[in-house]
Design a protein around this motif. Structure first.
Motif, PDB file in Angstrom:
ATOM      1  N   ALA A 188       8.191  -3.409   3.888  1.00 26.81           N
ATOM      2  CA  ALA A 188       9.067  -2.244   3.738  1.00 26.81           C
ATOM      3  C   ALA A 188       8.390  -1.150   2.921  1.00 26.81           C
ATOM      4  O   ALA A 188       8.515   0.043   3.227  1.00 26.81           O
ATOM      5  N   ARG A 189       7.648  -1.549   1.907  1.00 25.78           N
ATOM      6  CA  ARG A 189       6.957  -0.558   1.071  1.00 25.78           C
ATOM      7  C   ARG A 189       5.746   0.022   1.793  1.00 25.78           C
ATOM      8  O   ARG A 189       5.486   1.230   1.721  1.00 25.78           O
ATOM      9  N   ALA A 190       5.005  -0.843   2.498  1.00 18.87           N
ATOM     10  CA  ALA A 190       3.762  -0.400   3.135  1.00 18.87           C
ATOM     11  C   ALA A 190       4.025   0.575   4.271  1.00 18.87           C
ATOM     12  O   ALA A 190       3.269   1.541   4.457  1.00 18.87           O
ATOM     13  N   THR A 191       5.058   0.333   5.051  1.00 16.64           N
ATOM     14  CA  THR A 191       5.296   1.181   6.220  1.00 16.64           C
ATOM     15  C   THR A 191       5.746   2.586   5.843  1.00 16.64           C
ATOM     16  O   THR A 191       5.802   3.466   6.704  1.00 16.64           O
ATOM     17  N   ARG A 192       6.041   2.813   4.579  1.00 15.90           N
ATOM     18  CA  ARG A 192       6.370   4.173   4.137  1.00 15.90           C
ATOM     19  C   ARG A 192       5.119   5.027   3.963  1.00 15.90           C
ATOM     20  O   ARG A 192       5.223   6.239   3.802  1.00 15.90           O
TER      21      ARG A 192
END
Length: 265
Positions: free
Chosen positions: A254-258
């Motif tokens: 969830a954090r990386a795809t931002r």
């Protein structure tokens, strides 16, 4: 669920096409198992027992480690996700009607299932034909061993997924995968049973997630006492690591795809 079963089947079919590579891997695992077992038998000829392990235990773990090498992928292959992040193709993955982590988990479990059936079992059978191996006693013990192998595959996937996720920050994960392969082979009990290490070091390494890929399944299979007790303690440790690492996979995804940066256009 139907989608992930279809992805699992795709992973199974994909790796079933590499029959020559599968046979070569089977031969390699068997040969290395025979060499390592012979060396350990020479060690036990001089010293009959090492921290509760006798020669039969050690040889059994050698072939368990060789059998688990492909399903848990301690040496690789790395997940294709890392390369897709580097090339920017991960943007296509993010458009699919499925979350990234479960998609790759289903695909990798297809690979692991194929490796388990057509590489692991024959490798262990070669060891059983050449040496006397120690097998679980009774259906309950066999069941715990099977659950332990399944948890080992989940832990192996979660670690490789986290290595691949590093590509969102580093863009190239080859260095991460190389370092992880070296660390995993040492800490997992793949190269040498952790029972052969000094007590404090061996106990500490057993608590790390890499041990849940090889050493803990071997302890469960052999009925040995681990850092949390017998086979049930080993299963609890594996389950805890699998749950924690899969949760971390979801959180970091969830954090990386931002911060997706599409390379190459």
């Amino acid at each position: 669920m139907r989608l992930h079963l279809a992805v699992f089947a795709c992973g199974l079919r994909r790796y079933s096409t590499y029959r020559a590579a599968t046979f070569a891997g089977l031969v390699t695992n068997s040969v290395f198992g025979l060499i390592n077992a012979t060396i350990l038998l020479a060690v036990f000829a001089a010293r009959p027992e090492v921290n509760g392990y006798d020669a039969t235990d050690a040889v059994t773990q050698v072939f368990l480690a060789q059998a688990l090498l492909a399903p848990v992928a301690a040496f690789g292959p790395p997940l294709g996700l890392g390369e897709r992040v580097r090339s920017g193709e991960v943007a296509v993955d993010l458009l699919r009607p499925a979350h990234l982590a479960p998609w790759w988990l289903a695909h990798d479990l297809g690979r692991s299932a194929f490796s388990l059936l057509f590489r692991s079992l024959p490798t262990f059978a070669v060891g059983a034909l050449v040496f006397t191996l120690r097998l679980p006693q009774g259906p309950a013990h066999w069941g715990m061993a099977a659950v332990s192998v399944a948890l080992a595959m989940l832990v192996g996937f979660a670690l490789r997924y986290l290595y691949a996720l590093a590509g969102f920050w580093l863009l190239d994960t080859r260095g991460v995968n190389t370092a992880a392969a070296l660390l995993g082979s040492f800490c997992s009990g793949l190269l040498l049973p952790l029972a052969f290490f000094p007590d404090l070091l061996g106990s500490s390494l057993r608590l790390l997630p890499w041990a849940s890929m090889v050493q803990v399944p071997a302890d469960v299979f052999l009925g040995k006492e681990g850092v949390l007790g017998g086979p049930l303690g080993g299963l609890a440790l594996q389950a805890a690591w699998a749950a924690a690492l899969l949760w971390l996979c979801a959180a970091l995804t969830a954090r990386a795809t931002r911060r997706v940066v599409v390379q190459g256009g």
